[in-house]
Design an enzyme around this catalytic site. Structure first.
Site, PDB file in Angstrom:
ATOM      1  N   ASP A  96       0.815  -1.217   0.000  1.00 55.60           N
ATOM      2  CA  ASP A  96       0.000   0.000   0.000  1.00 55.60           C
ATOM      3  C   ASP A  96       0.849   1.268   0.000  1.00 55.60           C
ATOM      4  OD1 ASP A  96      -2.605   1.015  -0.135  1.00 55.60           O
ATOM      5  OD2 ASP A  96      -2.642   1.434   2.006  1.00 55.60           O
ATOM      6  N   SER A 117      -9.025   3.899  -0.464  1.00 56.48           N
ATOM      7  CA  SER A 117      -9.058   2.605  -1.132  1.00 56.48           C
ATOM      8  C   SER A 117     -10.487   2.088  -1.206  1.00 56.48           C
ATOM      9  CB  SER A 117      -8.187   1.603  -0.364  1.00 56.48           C
ATOM     10  OG  SER A 117      -8.286   0.330  -0.951  1.00 56.48           O
ATOM     11  N   GLN A 167      -5.287  -2.496  -6.704  1.00 57.71           N
ATOM     12  CA  GLN A 167      -6.121  -1.640  -5.861  1.00 57.71           C
ATOM     13  C   GLN A 167      -6.895  -0.665  -6.733  1.00 57.71           C
ATOM     14  OE1 GLN A 167      -4.084   1.302  -3.318  1.00 57.71           O
ATOM     15  NE2 GLN A 167      -5.453   0.712  -1.677  1.00 57.71           N
TER      16      GLN A 167
END
Length: 182
Positions: A96, A117, A167
């Site tokens: 991330d 997200s 993502q």
């Protein structure tokens, strides 16, 4: 079995850490105060991973580039061999790191108001050690309509693909100063 080939890049020992690069930029006498404050804030955060960008300009908001970046990364400190679950947790944290921000590399003049997200998935292909250098290759194949998509590959140093991730995120931009909504 097949996999993509790991990109050929300089080894991490030949690259500066993100902290060293920030200190170099902070040493410039003509640096705006707002930029200095931002960089000092980054240095004040204790990040549990060490990052060495392959191309430091990819971490600059001043240069328009294709939305792709690569950096060597590893956990700070020794984790050990016994607990693969801990290595997986560190890899999830790594996955991330500056991930969704990659979508904005083609738009350096735009300022992000908020990112969130919407979903984040990881697939683990091979064993790895998160406390050893791994190459993180990140790209954004698409962004639009206040959303962005990023994908990443985490490579072991020996060229084995350790993990893949993807993502989708929500991206809200700061309104232009002229009031235009275009």
């Amino acid at each position: 079995m097949h996999q993509f080939s790991m990109p050929e890049v300089p080894p991490p020992e030949d690259l500066l850490s993100l902290e060293d690069l920030i200190r170099f930029v902070l040493g410039k006498p003509d640096l705006e105060q707002k930029v200095k404050q931002g960089f000092n804030k980054v240095l004040a955060n204790e990040v549990p991973i060490e990052v060495r960008p392959v191309n430091p300009l990819q971490f600059s908001r001043e240069v328009t580039t294709e939305p792709k970046r690569m950096f060597w990364v590893r956990a700070r400190g020794h984790i050990g061999e016994g607990n693969m679950k801990l290595h997986v947790c560190v890899a999830a944290y790594i996955s991330d790191y500056s991930f969704l921000g990659t979508t904005m590399m083609s738009y350096p003049a735009k300022r992000v108001k908020m990112m969130a997200s919407l979903d984040h998935a990881m697939w683990f292909h091979n064993t790895f050690r998160a406390d050893e250098w791994m190459l993180y290759e990140v790209d954004s194949p698409w962004a639009g309509g206040s959303r962005g998509l990023v994908q990443g590959r985490l490579w072991r140093r020996d060229g084995v693909l350790a993990a893949s991730c993807c993502q989708e995120g929500l991206i809200r931009l700061t309104a232009p100063k002229d009031g235009s909504k275009l």
